[in-house]
Structures are given as C-alpha cells and as structure tokens.
Motif scaffolding. Structure first.
Motif, PDB file in Angstrom:
ATOM      1  N   GLY A 190      33.615  70.442  49.198  1.00 14.13           N
ATOM      2  CA  GLY A 190      35.044  70.254  49.356  1.00 14.13           C
ATOM      3  C   GLY A 190      35.436  69.128  50.297  1.00 14.13           C
ATOM      4  N   GLN A 191      34.437  68.377  50.810  1.00 13.18           N
ATOM      5  CA  GLN A 191      34.738  67.300  51.744  1.00 13.18           C
ATOM      6  C   GLN A 191      34.994  65.981  51.012  1.00 13.18           C
ATOM      7  OE1 GLN A 191      35.162  67.944  55.119  1.00 13.18           O
ATOM      8  NE2 GLN A 191      35.044  69.944  54.114  1.00 13.18           N
ATOM      9  N   VAL A 192      35.883  65.165  51.601  1.00 15.23           N
ATOM     10  CA  VAL A 192      36.101  63.794  51.133  1.00 15.23           C
ATOM     11  C   VAL A 192      35.266  62.893  52.023  1.00 15.23           C
ATOM     12  CG1 VAL A 192      37.803  61.967  50.834  1.00 15.23           C
ATOM     13  CG2 VAL A 192      38.423  64.333  50.327  1.00 15.23           C
ATOM     14  N   ILE A 193      34.177  62.349  51.477  1.00 21.17           N
ATOM     15  CA  ILE A 193      33.267  61.569  52.331  1.00 21.17           C
ATOM     16  C   ILE A 193      33.436  60.068  52.129  1.00 21.17           C
ATOM     17  CG2 ILE A 193      31.544  63.399  52.611  1.00 21.17           C
ATOM     18  CD1 ILE A 193      29.991  62.317  50.297  1.00 21.17           C
ATOM     19  N   LYS A 194      34.301  59.709  51.213  1.00 21.41           N
ATOM     20  CA  LYS A 194      34.515  58.281  50.931  1.00 21.41           C
ATOM     21  C   LYS A 194      35.887  58.119  50.293  1.00 21.41           C
ATOM     22  CE  LYS A 194      32.515  54.598  48.031  1.00 21.41           C
ATOM     23  NZ  LYS A 194      32.737  53.518  49.010  1.00 21.41           N
ATOM     24  N   LYS A 195      36.676  57.180  50.836  1.00 19.56           N
ATOM     25  CA  LYS A 195      38.006  56.955  50.271  1.00 19.56           C
ATOM     26  C   LYS A 195      38.234  55.500  49.872  1.00 19.56           C
ATOM     27  CE  LYS A 195      40.758  60.341  52.885  1.00 19.56           C
ATOM     28  NZ  LYS A 195      42.021  60.562  53.588  1.00 19.56           N
ATOM     29  N   ASP A 196      37.360  54.596  50.266  1.00 18.87           N
ATOM     30  CA  ASP A 196      37.692  53.186  50.095  1.00 18.87           C
ATOM     31  C   ASP A 196      37.726  52.744  48.638  1.00 18.87           C
ATOM     32  OD1 ASP A 196      35.155  53.956  51.373  1.00 18.87           O
ATOM     33  OD2 ASP A 196      34.463  52.036  50.579  1.00 18.87           O
ATOM     34  N   ALA A 197      38.427  51.628  48.468  1.00 17.78           N
ATOM     35  CA  ALA A 197      38.866  51.220  47.138  1.00 17.78           C
ATOM     36  C   ALA A 197      37.762  50.605  46.291  1.00 17.78           C
ATOM     37  CB  ALA A 197      40.029  50.241  47.288  1.00 17.78           C
ATOM     38  N   ASP A 198      36.556  50.435  46.816  1.00 12.86           N
ATOM     39  CA  ASP A 198      35.548  49.708  46.024  1.00 12.86           C
ATOM     40  C   ASP A 198      35.115  50.455  44.767  1.00 12.86           C
ATOM     41  OD1 ASP A 198      34.399  51.521  47.812  1.00 12.86           O
ATOM     42  OD2 ASP A 198      32.460  50.519  47.706  1.00 12.86           O
ATOM     43  N   TRP A 199      35.439  51.725  44.660  1.00 12.99           N
ATOM     44  CA  TRP A 199      35.124  52.462  43.427  1.00 12.99           C
ATOM     45  C   TRP A 199      36.341  52.589  42.497  1.00 12.99           C
ATOM     46  CZ3 TRP A 199      30.817  55.069  41.169  1.00 12.99           C
ATOM     47  CH2 TRP A 199      29.597  54.795  41.821  1.00 12.99           C
ATOM     48  N   MET A 200      37.462  52.017  42.892  1.00 13.61           N
ATOM     49  CA  MET A 200      38.656  52.042  42.025  1.00 13.61           C
ATOM     50  C   MET A 200      38.345  51.330  40.706  1.00 13.61           C
ATOM     51  SD  MET A 200      42.581  50.908  42.904  1.00 13.61           S
ATOM     52  CE  MET A 200      42.147  49.259  43.468  1.00 13.61           C
ATOM     53  N   ILE A 201      38.973  51.802  39.632  1.00 17.78           N
ATOM     54  CA  ILE A 201      38.745  51.190  38.319  1.00 17.78           C
ATOM     55  C   ILE A 201      39.663  49.979  38.167  1.00 17.78           C
ATOM     56  CG2 ILE A 201      38.593  51.594  35.833  1.00 17.78           C
ATOM     57  CD1 ILE A 201      36.818  53.456  37.700  1.00 17.78           C
ATOM     58  N   THR A 202      39.060  48.809  37.964  1.00 14.77           N
ATOM     59  CA  THR A 202      39.813  47.550  37.885  1.00 14.77           C
ATOM     60  C   THR A 202      39.546  46.857  36.558  1.00 14.77           C
ATOM     61  OG1 THR A 202      37.967  46.330  38.814  1.00 14.77           O
ATOM     62  CG2 THR A 202      39.562  47.232  40.383  1.00 14.77           C
ATOM     63  N   GLU A 203      40.369  45.856  36.311  1.00 15.63           N
ATOM     64  CA  GLU A 203      40.179  45.050  35.102  1.00 15.63           C
ATOM     65  C   GLU A 203      38.804  44.383  35.105  1.00 15.63           C
ATOM     66  OE1 GLU A 203      43.497  42.390  34.704  1.00 15.63           O
ATOM     67  OE2 GLU A 203      43.678  42.840  32.558  1.00 15.63           O
ATOM     68  N   ALA A 204      38.403  43.908  36.244  1.00 17.02           N
ATOM     69  CA  ALA A 204      37.096  43.232  36.335  1.00 17.02           C
ATOM     70  C   ALA A 204      35.986  44.190  35.905  1.00 17.02           C
ATOM     71  CB  ALA A 204      36.867  42.743  37.771  1.00 17.02           C
ATOM     72  N   LYS A 205      36.057  45.409  36.345  1.00 20.49           N
ATOM     73  CA  LYS A 205      35.019  46.377  35.966  1.00 20.49           C
ATOM     74  C   LYS A 205      35.106  46.703  34.480  1.00 20.49           C
ATOM     75  CE  LYS A 205      34.791  48.487  40.538  1.00 20.49           C
ATOM     76  NZ  LYS A 205      35.203  49.632  41.344  1.00 20.49           N
ATOM     77  N   MET A 206      36.326  46.842  33.976  1.00 18.37           N
ATOM     78  CA  MET A 206      36.484  47.178  32.549  1.00 18.37           C
ATOM     79  C   MET A 206      35.954  46.048  31.665  1.00 18.37           C
ATOM     80  SD  MET A 206      37.547  50.289  32.368  1.00 18.37           S
ATOM     81  CE  MET A 206      37.961  50.472  30.628  1.00 18.37           C
ATOM     82  N   LYS A 207      35.966  44.830  32.210  1.00 19.11           N
ATOM     83  CA  LYS A 207      35.438  43.692  31.434  1.00 19.11           C
ATOM     84  C   LYS A 207      33.938  43.793  31.212  1.00 19.11           C
ATOM     85  CE  LYS A 207      39.012  40.238  31.822  1.00 19.11           C
ATOM     86  NZ  LYS A 207      39.672  39.414  32.856  1.00 19.11           N
ATOM     87  N   LEU A 208      33.280  44.594  32.026  1.00 22.40           N
ATOM     88  CA  LEU A 208      31.829  44.796  31.853  1.00 22.40           C
ATOM     89  C   LEU A 208      31.539  45.682  30.637  1.00 22.40           C
ATOM     90  CD1 LEU A 208      31.008  45.581  35.595  1.00 22.40           C
ATOM     91  CD2 LEU A 208      30.606  43.416  34.402  1.00 22.40           C
ATOM     92  N   THR A 209      32.573  46.394  30.164  1.00 20.93           N
ATOM     93  CA  THR A 209      32.369  47.356  29.074  1.00 20.93           C
ATOM     94  C   THR A 209      32.436  46.665  27.713  1.00 20.93           C
ATOM     95  OG1 THR A 209      34.708  47.871  28.757  1.00 20.93           O
ATOM     96  CG2 THR A 209      33.572  49.096  30.493  1.00 20.93           C
ATOM     97  N   ASN A 210      32.159  47.443  26.688  1.00 22.41           N
ATOM     98  CA  ASN A 210      32.252  46.962  25.304  1.00 22.41           C
ATOM     99  C   ASN A 210      33.681  47.184  24.810  1.00 22.41           C
ATOM    100  OD1 ASN A 210      31.622  46.230  22.650  1.00 22.41           O
ATOM    101  ND2 ASN A 210      31.011  48.339  22.124  1.00 22.41           N
ATOM    102  N   ASN A 211      34.620  46.440  25.419  1.00 21.74           N
ATOM    103  CA  ASN A 211      36.040  46.664  25.116  1.00 21.74           C
ATOM    104  C   ASN A 211      36.359  48.156  25.268  1.00 21.74           C
ATOM    105  OD1 ASN A 211      38.653  45.937  24.383  1.00 21.74           O
ATOM    106  ND2 ASN A 211      38.270  46.247  22.180  1.00 21.74           N
ATOM    107  N   GLY A 212      35.834  48.738  26.341  1.00 21.27           N
ATOM    108  CA  GLY A 212      35.845  50.186  26.533  1.00 21.27           C
ATOM    109  C   GLY A 212      37.240  50.771  26.711  1.00 21.27           C
ATOM    110  N   LYS A 213      37.385  51.996  26.268  1.00 22.14           N
ATOM    111  CA  LYS A 213      38.635  52.728  26.426  1.00 22.14           C
ATOM    112  C   LYS A 213      38.651  53.389  27.800  1.00 22.14           C
ATOM    113  CE  LYS A 213      39.806  52.091  22.078  1.00 22.14           C
ATOM    114  NZ  LYS A 213      40.872  51.134  21.744  1.00 22.14           N
TER     115      LYS A 213
END
Lengths: 317, 317, 317
Positions: free
Chosen positions: C245-268
């Motif tokens: 039940g603990q929050v051990i990480k809050k920083d934004a580096d795991w947020m889903i971004t356009e740059a990350k989605m570009k790594l996908t196969n035109n992923g949904k």
C-alpha cells in the motif's frame, strides 16, 4: 431542440407552454416514447423538486432514470485544460462527460454557482463542458446562471392563472439570510422577455442583476410602487451581482406582506421554493388563496416532460 | 386504508396476514396494479431492510420508485408553525409535503425518534405533518414511536411458524451499547394486542414502555420466568422511556442465551435486525434452527406489498 | 456461471467476448430476459463508470435495479466471527448478506482494498462473505484484489481493435499521487493469461504485483524496451504490493508520453479511468486517435450485460 440550457433553446415559448398544458391533461399520453432510452440525472448540488419532478417526467415518458450525486457517490472533476492533475481532482470532465454519454441518451445536470468567481460562474464551465464533450442532449437542472426548467414551469403556471392578455408581472427581490445564486431570477427575466406582459423588476439598489440579461427590462427601486396593480408577483432572493455573491441587505422591509399584496390587482404570489417563511414572505401571503407556489412545483413535472419529449422526438425514438 | 401509520390502520390484521401469505406464493400476481403510479421513499435516517424491501414490494406491483435521502440529498425542514426561518432550515414541511405529493401517488417516510425530546417524539411531528399537508397516502417506514411494517412482517412470520392456536409470545428487552428508539417494541405490542396469544413483556425495571401503548399487556420483570414455555421469543433493545432516551443498564445478564431458550417450549427466536451478536443474543441462538430472523426480513417485502396493494386498490388504479 | 468474481469464472473468455460483441449490435435483444428479476448494486466505495454501466446493463435486460451506498445509507458491518459486537458495527455480514438476498436475485458489490492489511485484502472478506452467506449470484464490481468486469470490457475492446492474431500487449505502471489498489492490474493480468498475445508487464522495481497472480507473465523493468513494437499499451498505477500500500515512487519519468508511444507499433493507449492527466499520461496521448479509453468505458455496459445475461440464463428466467 438539441440541448435545453436556456429558455431561448425553445423554438417557441408560447407553443411549448400550450403543449405542456395539453400533456398535463394526460401525462401518460406518450408513455412509450422513451422506451429503451435512459436519462442520467447528475447532481453536483442538493435538490428536492428538480430531483423528483425530473424523474417523474422521465418515467411518464417510459424512460429509464439513473440518478447520481456526484459529490457523495463520485469524485471531484477537473475542468481546466492542460493541468497536471496531481491534487484532489480525480478525473477530467473530458473523460467524465464522454463516458457518461456512453450510458445514457440524455444527461441532466445541476451545478450551482460558486458565488465566489464571477467570471467562472458566467462561463458556465460545468454545463458547457458537458455540452462540449458529452455529445448527447444536455438538460439544465439549474446551472451557475440559469434555471430554465423553473422558468418554463413558471410560464405554464402564469398561462393557467392569467386573467388578462397582457398581465402586469413583477419580479421582486426579497431578503434571505444566505447568499443565493441569480439563476432563477435570470431565467425568469429571460422568459418574461419572450412574453406579452407589463414586466417590472424591483430590488434594493446594489442588487441589479446582470445587465446583459435584464437588457431593457424596466427596473423600479420602489417596491410598493412596483407592486401597484400587479397581476403576478414573482418573488426571489439573490445576492449582489455587482459586489459578487455578497449579502448587502437582510432587513425585513423588503419581505412580502399582505399590506404589499393589497397594492396589487388581486395579484398572485409566486416563488420557486424552497422559501423561508416570515423572512422572504409572511405566512399570510404564502398561505393565501392567491399563492401559486404548489402549482408552480406541480408544473415542474410538465416543464421537464415537455422538454424531454421534444428532445426524444428530435433524437428519433 | 388511506394511510399506514399504525398497525391499527389495518381493517383486520388476521385477514391482512392471510392476504400477505397468499401474495407471497406468487409475488408478481398484481404486477400491473401499480402501473403508472409512483411511490417516493423519503429517508430521514439510514436503512437497509426497509429501503430494499419497500422498493422490491413497489416494483412487484409495477410501481415506479423514487428514493430520496433527505439529509444528504435535500436540506433541513422546519416543522414549527409561525417561525421566522432565518436559521439553518431551508424549507417548511407545509411546502415540502405538498410539493412531494405533486410527484407521487404514495409517500413512505422514515423518521426516527430524537430520544431527546419525549413530547415531540410522541407528537410524531414528521409523519403527522406529511399526513396533514401531503394529502396523499402516507406509509410509515419507522417513525418516532411506531414501526408497523415490521410488526406486520412479524405477524406474518408468527402465523407461518406457529404450531398452536394460542401461542405464548414473549417480548424481551436485551442489552445494547447505544440508546435505541421504542418504535419496534411499541408496534409489536400493538400487533400482539390484536392477536390470540398468551403475551408477556419482560424487561429490567426502569425499562417500562409507554403505558398508553402497553395498556393491559402483562409485564414480567423476571426474564427467565417469562421465557418458560414460550413459543416465540421476540427480542429487542430499547432505551428508557421514563428516563427518556437513557441507557440505564448494559450488562450481559439480559442477553439471550441457549440456556434461556431451553426454558421455552422449543421457542422460536425473533429479532427485527440489525442485531448486535453476543450483546443482544449469542451466536448459538441466532444461528440455531429456531432463529426466524431471516424469515422476518423476507416477510418485510410482503408486509410492504400487501399494504401498498390495499392503498392502490383504495386510490383506484 | 453462478458468481462472477474472477475473470476465470467465465467458462470461455473468447466466446464470452464474441457474445458481448454480438449483444452490443443490439443491446435490447434480451430486453425481457430479466423481467421480474431484481439486482441490488451495493457500493462500499464511490463509483462512476461501474455505477452507471451496471445499471444500464441490467435495465437493458429488463431487470429492476436497486442501488445502495452502504456507507452513507446503511451502517458498518462486522465481518469477523464470534465477536462481541459492542463497538461501532451495527450488523453482522451473516445477517446482512442473507437479508439482502431476500430482496434480489443477483447482488453486485464494490468493496475496495484497505491497502493497510494485506492479509485481509487478499482474503477478500467482503465479497467472499457475500458468496458464503447470500446464496444468490454475486457479481464483483471491484473487490480488494480483482476487477473482472473491467478486464472483460478490456478484452472486448482489444478484440475490436486488434489488427493481428497475436498482438503485443504491455501493462505499464505509471505514477499517481495517491496509493491505489491492485485490482485492475491483477484482473488485467489474469485476463491476458487467457489470451493469445505477447504479454509483458513493466513497472519500476519494488512495484512487483502479487506473484501468485503474475505467475509466468514476463516482467520488463525497462519501460521503453517494453513498449517496443507494442500493439496495446494498458496503463495503470498501483501501490507497492511488497511494501504493501506504499507509494515508493511518484516522479514523472514513468508517465506515458508521445515519445514513448512512438516506440510502439502504432500502439493503442488503454486505461480503465478515472485517469490523472499529465501525471499518468500526457494530454497528447490520451487525446490522440490511438486512445481507446472511451471505447473501454462503453464496453463496460456490454461486459456487465453479458455477465448478467449468463447468470440470468443459469438461474432460469
């Protein structure tokens, strides 16, 4: 009619009033029109008349009703664009409105004025966001600045009780211990501007309504003078618009009394309810034969029902 | 039957019980009787059994149901006459009741005792105000001093499980950590006074119920003596009536145990629920084959349904 | 199917998905199947999608719906056996569940994880107690560890949007300011394990889900690597399971971004909602054409409806 957010969304007020009176004679005449259709009633604020009458109206049309109290049963929504949502708002209106629209055919919304942020209240963020994102018909169950179901019910009531073609109608401010929104008064003014009537607004100085709504409607600061010869006295408290949301006067000299009603032409007393007895109006007046408050409440059903009927006919049941 | 506020509002308890048992065999036998009719269930207090069973009963009759929690979804009502309403009460019962009556054909109300003001509780201000002003049939879903839907369900249950024409029935007080109202006990007493039975009430001294209700019903202060040879043991806590609303005894010696139940004639255990296990009654007793608590709850549906059916027949569906 | 508590309660996921898609084409095709039947929706926690979609689904089948918010409208329940109930819990689940079962044919329950007591949460006390005592079909509207209606809706959505027989599907953790339960992620994993897919879970170290659920499902701690060539990216925050039940990480580096989605196969992009914009996912991604969040919400109706339909068919309507 796609949405019903303002009284002006009606194509023709007079015809709609007549349709409602006709429907009232046999309220189950269209009891299968809404079959298989669902209306969601979303309450961001408390409600009695609107809650019950809108459900009744929808059920009279054969619709399913789903009621949700957003505050208690849901969570806070974010309405601003581009925000980093790391505070106390769990969902953006963009998603909420689009999602709700998946589950119903019509959405009805109650979201009162904040009375603290004039600009936001005037922007009608909640109801306009639903219109923008939901894509299904939206019905206003009292927004920040408008209450058009109440105004339509009032028009129906006046049509039923008027004894002259062009009655004198007074909208009178009256005192109240709390700061109240302008929605009822605004929609009443807009409705009256579509009627053949001698219409006058009376209130203490400093209580002027939004001039973009009152436009050329006559204002008379002397309440007794305003009451002279009136056929209908429509009473409502509102907080200051200029000094936004402030209560600048509470004393009883603007309360509606028998003495003042005697100045009228055997005038009918109207109020949208809830009303504070012996603050807004004396027991004598509201308990008199000339009080129409229960008839007004009754007509809330038919106002809602005629609006829902027209929307259902438009979306093609 | 116009209203159902007291068990005595039934023309004939025995016939009504038989009608309910008949209806239970095919609960959808009158599924179109309430078509186009609406019942509003108004809760001024929380509820589980009453909330669900009354909705179920109304739906079995084809009625529309509208549920409203007055506290969360509405606002505080004023019940006193002539008051200057400048405090925290937003609407007078005169308007609220008349308005609600515009939207439904029957109104059902739950409004518990305050347990602080004996006179007001005995005056049954809430439900009597609805009767006075609403003008439509009123059903009591537990008022300050009565719970007649529970009593009717209990009568149905006893009729189903009695093995002798004139059973011995004991109403026994039992301990509870909180101060509870007298409504269930009062209506049970009134119902028993209409039955052929050997009826005895047992409770510690100081827990006498309102003598205007208990009348000639026998009181036995020795719980074990009261239990001797009983066919039904109906258990309920209530706070002191004399020392109004006070909890004057909490210790476990009045808890219902297996040892006490052994004094009975293989007696059935009854309780209206919710019940505090191992405070009011031990696990052994409530989990035993002789426990009727679930059957009682089940009969809440048929109690409500027969009452609504009789009201619908009267108002002419 | 007796109960629907886990995705594995479906006899055959693929067939159920097809049945749901078929039903979606004409959602009123079984509109009389549930006639005379009642579903109780019990909410121990707030809800938007589940509240509305499950009501809609039941109404599409002709069922009566009764909604109850246990916290506001009822009282606290005791779930432990043998307790002396002299504290703040008014009723035992044994009675509550059996009683509710008297008034409905199906009961649906939402009861979130505490996130403070891992053992109790894993024991699924609330929903398992209803199964144990109610005796009628129980539907899970999100329990402590599972959300199988969401997972079924997700399976329907993926079936509708997949462009290859064996898509690559990524379940990605994303940041959130509050501690959230594991239910959605768990049920998604269990659903994926029944699908033909290249399935990978990605999250920061320390956020491993319960290994009894993930079993052999592949975990990739490098989010960008996980996203490579993905057809679907299913995003969800959850709190730590190990450090319960603990929050051990809050920083934004795991947020889903356009740059990350570009790594996908035109992923949904998929998310169960509600979602925190610009915390979990950027506006660009959720507002893009590849975002399926509204379709997922829409399919909640058909997930619930196919489940209720199968239960109704089993109990013999």
């Amino acid at each position: 009619m796609k949405n019903y957010v303002n009284i002006s969304d009606l194509n023709n007020l007079q015809n709609t009033v007549q349709d409602a009176i006709d429907l009232k004679k046999n309220e189950l005449q269209s009891k299968t029109l809404g079959e298989g259709k669902t209306i969601c009633l979303l309450f961001f604020n408390n409600s009695l008349r609107t809650r019950l009458s809108t459900q009744k109206a929808a059920q009279n049309l054969g619709m399913h009703t789903i009621v949700m109290n957003f505050g208690n049963e849901g969570w806070q929504l974010e309405f601003e664009d581009g925000v980093v949502m790391n505070e106390n708002k769990s969902e953006h209106i963009k998603e909420a409105a689009k999602v709700i629209a998946q589950y119903c055919d019509i959405v009805a919304i109650r979201a009162f004025a904040s009375l603290t942020d004039k600009e936001k209240d005037n922007a009608e963020m909640v109801i306009n966001s639903f219109i923008k994102y939901a894509g299904i018909p939206v019905v206003n169950m009292e927004s920040a600045t408008k209450h058009p179901l109440q105004a339509l019910a009032d028009a129906i009531t006046m049509e039923e009780f008027k004894t002259t073609k062009k009655p004198k109608v007074v909208l009178s401010w009256a005192p109240h211990p709390k700061a109240l929104p302008h929605a009822v008064a605004n929609s009443f003014v807009e409705m009256m501007q579509l009627q053949e009537a001698d219409f006058v607004i009376t209130h203490p100085e400093g209580y002027e309504l939004n001039s973009e709504i009152t436009k050329n409607s006559r204002v008379e600061y002397n309440q007794e003078k305003a009451f002279e010869n009136a056929d209908f006295v429509y009473v409502k408290n509102w907080s200051s618009y200029k000094d936004y949301g402030q209560v600048i006067k509470k004393d009883a000299d603007w309360m509606i009394t028998e003495a003042k009603m005697k100045l009228t032409n055997n005038g009918k007393f109207m109020h949208c309810l809830p009303v504070r007895r012996n603050v807004v109006v004396t027991d004598e007046v509201i308990d008199s034969e000339n009080s129409l408050v229960i008839e007004q409440a009754n007509n809330r059903t038919y106002a809602a029902q005629i609006v829902l009927k027209k929307i259902l006919e438009k979306i093609g049941c």
